[in-house]
Design a protein around this motif. Structure first.
Motif, mmCIF file in Angstrom:
data_model
loop_
_atom_site.group_PDB
_atom_site.id
_atom_site.type_symbol
_atom_site.label_atom_id
_atom_site.label_comp_id
_atom_site.label_asym_id
_atom_site.label_seq_id
_atom_site.Cartn_x
_atom_site.Cartn_y
_atom_site.Cartn_z
ATOM 1 N N HIS A 25 -24.904 54.119 -10.730
ATOM 2 C CA HIS A 25 -23.707 54.896 -10.401
ATOM 3 C C HIS A 25 -23.872 55.562 -9.030
ATOM 4 O O HIS A 25 -22.952 55.543 -8.198
ATOM 5 C CB HIS A 25 -23.440 55.939 -11.490
ATOM 6 N N ARG A 26 -25.041 56.141 -8.788
ATOM 7 C CA ARG A 26 -25.319 56.760 -7.487
ATOM 8 C C ARG A 26 -25.191 55.734 -6.361
ATOM 9 O O ARG A 26 -24.598 56.008 -5.319
ATOM 10 C CB ARG A 26 -26.732 57.344 -7.467
ATOM 11 N N LEU A 27 -25.769 54.562 -6.564
ATOM 12 C CA LEU A 27 -25.733 53.525 -5.531
ATOM 13 C C LEU A 27 -24.314 53.014 -5.289
ATOM 14 O O LEU A 27 -23.943 52.699 -4.160
ATOM 15 C CB LEU A 27 -26.676 52.380 -5.888
ATOM 16 N N ALA A 28 -23.519 52.949 -6.342
ATOM 17 C CA ALA A 28 -22.124 52.524 -6.186
ATOM 18 C C ALA A 28 -21.354 53.538 -5.338
ATOM 19 O O ALA A 28 -20.532 53.148 -4.491
ATOM 20 C CB ALA A 28 -21.463 52.350 -7.553
ATOM 21 N N ARG A 29 -21.629 54.830 -5.547
ATOM 22 C CA ARG A 29 -20.975 55.855 -4.725
ATOM 23 C C ARG A 29 -21.401 55.728 -3.266
ATOM 24 O O ARG A 29 -20.587 55.856 -2.354
ATOM 25 C CB ARG A 29 -21.295 57.251 -5.253
ATOM 26 N N ILE A 30 -22.699 55.484 -3.057
ATOM 27 C CA ILE A 30 -23.198 55.318 -1.690
ATOM 28 C C ILE A 30 -22.564 54.095 -1.047
ATOM 29 O O ILE A 30 -22.177 54.123 0.129
ATOM 30 C CB ILE A 30 -24.742 55.220 -1.685
ATOM 31 N N GLU A 31 -22.432 53.033 -1.812
ATOM 32 C CA GLU A 31 -21.783 51.821 -1.301
ATOM 33 C C GLU A 31 -20.358 52.136 -0.851
ATOM 34 O O GLU A 31 -19.906 51.682 0.210
ATOM 35 C CB GLU A 31 -21.781 50.749 -2.393
ATOM 36 N N GLY A 32 -19.666 52.935 -1.635
ATOM 37 C CA GLY A 32 -18.318 53.349 -1.262
ATOM 38 C C GLY A 32 -18.317 54.185 0.014
ATOM 39 O O GLY A 32 -17.443 54.024 0.877
ATOM 40 N N GLN A 33 -19.301 55.080 0.126
ATOM 41 C CA GLN A 33 -19.412 55.870 1.353
ATOM 42 C C GLN A 33 -19.615 54.967 2.563
ATOM 43 O O GLN A 33 -19.003 55.174 3.611
ATOM 44 C CB GLN A 33 -20.606 56.829 1.265
ATOM 45 N N LEU A 34 -20.468 53.971 2.417
ATOM 46 C CA LEU A 34 -20.750 53.072 3.536
ATOM 47 C C LEU A 34 -19.529 52.243 3.907
ATOM 48 O O LEU A 34 -19.282 51.987 5.092
ATOM 49 C CB LEU A 34 -21.945 52.181 3.218
ATOM 50 N N ARG A 35 -18.751 51.837 2.918
ATOM 51 C CA ARG A 35 -17.514 51.121 3.226
ATOM 52 C C ARG A 35 -16.561 52.023 4.008
ATOM 53 O O ARG A 35 -15.888 51.590 4.938
ATOM 54 C CB ARG A 35 -16.847 50.612 1.948
ATOM 55 N N GLY A 36 -16.525 53.289 3.618
ATOM 56 C CA GLY A 36 -15.709 54.255 4.348
ATOM 57 C C GLY A 36 -16.181 54.428 5.784
ATOM 58 O O GLY A 36 -15.366 54.524 6.710
ATOM 59 N N VAL A 37 -17.490 54.462 5.981
ATOM 60 C CA VAL A 37 -18.046 54.565 7.333
ATOM 61 C C VAL A 37 -17.655 53.344 8.160
ATOM 62 O O VAL A 37 -17.284 53.463 9.335
ATOM 63 C CB VAL A 37 -19.591 54.736 7.292
ATOM 64 N N GLN A 38 -17.718 52.180 7.557
ATOM 65 C CA GLN A 38 -17.319 50.964 8.270
ATOM 66 C C GLN A 38 -15.869 51.059 8.734
ATOM 67 O O GLN A 38 -15.538 50.688 9.864
ATOM 68 C CB GLN A 38 -17.516 49.740 7.374
ATOM 69 N N LYS A 39 -15.005 51.575 7.875
ATOM 70 C CA LYS A 39 -13.593 51.720 8.234
ATOM 71 C C LYS A 39 -13.430 52.730 9.363
ATOM 72 O O LYS A 39 -12.634 52.523 10.283
ATOM 73 C CB LYS A 39 -12.770 52.141 7.013
ATOM 74 N N LEU A 40 -14.188 53.834 9.290
ATOM 75 C CA LEU A 40 -14.115 54.832 10.353
ATOM 76 C C LEU A 40 -14.541 54.243 11.691
ATOM 77 O O LEU A 40 -13.931 54.511 12.727
ATOM 78 C CB LEU A 40 -14.991 56.038 10.010
ATOM 79 N N ILE A 41 -15.602 53.453 11.668
ATOM 80 C CA ILE A 41 -16.079 52.823 12.903
ATOM 81 C C ILE A 41 -15.022 51.865 13.447
ATOM 82 O O ILE A 41 -14.733 51.858 14.645
ATOM 83 C CB ILE A 41 -17.426 52.107 12.661
ATOM 84 N N ALA A 42 -14.443 51.068 12.570
ATOM 85 C CA ALA A 42 -13.437 50.099 13.001
ATOM 86 C C ALA A 42 -12.218 50.786 13.617
ATOM 87 O O ALA A 42 -11.610 50.261 14.546
ATOM 88 C CB ALA A 42 -13.011 49.219 11.823
ATOM 89 N N LYS A 43 -11.893 51.980 13.122
ATOM 90 C CA LYS A 43 -10.693 52.678 13.590
ATOM 91 C C LYS A 43 -10.986 53.714 14.674
ATOM 92 O O LYS A 43 -10.061 54.379 15.150
ATOM 93 C CB LYS A 43 -10.016 53.367 12.405
ATOM 94 N N ALA A 44 -12.249 53.877 15.064
ATOM 95 C CA ALA A 44 -12.605 54.890 16.052
ATOM 96 C C ALA A 44 -11.908 54.609 17.379
ATOM 97 O O ALA A 44 -11.972 53.495 17.897
ATOM 98 C CB ALA A 44 -14.120 54.927 16.238
ATOM 99 N N GLU A 45 -11.233 55.628 17.897
ATOM 100 C CA GLU A 45 -10.519 55.492 19.164
ATOM 101 C C GLU A 45 -11.028 56.469 20.220
ATOM 102 O O GLU A 45 -11.008 56.175 21.401
ATOM 103 C CB GLU A 45 -9.021 55.746 18.955
ATOM 104 N N HIS A 46 -11.453 57.640 19.789
ATOM 105 C CA HIS A 46 -11.812 58.710 20.713
ATOM 106 C C HIS A 46 -13.279 59.099 20.521
ATOM 107 O O HIS A 46 -13.822 58.943 19.416
ATOM 108 C CB HIS A 46 -10.927 59.941 20.473
#
Length: 104
Positions: A25-46
């Motif tokens: 369960h902990r690792l699944a949450r971390i996996e979700g966090q990392l997916r969120g980080v990937q999205k943030l990186i992809a959308k980074a503009e500034h």
């Protein structure tokens, strides 16, 4: 991306089923966090976007570190409980100590 099916938990002597479920369960949450980080990186503009990304990466890293400590703690407790003799308990403790030395 399709969700992956839940992992089948195999009973054994390494960790209890409850401990395995908690770690998964902990690792699944971390996996979700990392997916969120990937999205943030992809959308980074500034340049300011990097602060939020770094914060999220740090949070994911800390969560993974806590999972690692939980794994070692659970392993130590499980093996100590299942040890039939003091010698087996000492050997189990030595294995966990070796893991700490190797990975920390």
């Amino acid at each position: 991306m399709a969700d992956t099916p839940p992992l089948k938990i195999v009973s054994g002597n390494a960790l209890s089923d409850v401990q395995k479920k908690d770690l998964l369960h902990r690792l699944a949450r971390i996996e979700g966090q990392l997916r969120g980080v990937q999205k943030l990186i992809a959308k980074a503009e500034h340049p300011d976007d990097c602060d939020g990304i770094a914060q999220q990466m740090s949070a994911a890293r800390k969560a993974l570190d806590r999972s690692f400590v939980t794994l070692l703690t659970n392993s130590l407790v499980t093996h100590a409980e299942k040890a039939g003799t003091v010698e087996e308990s000492i050997e189990s403790s030595k294995r966990v100590a070796a893991l700490l030395e190797k990975f920390v």
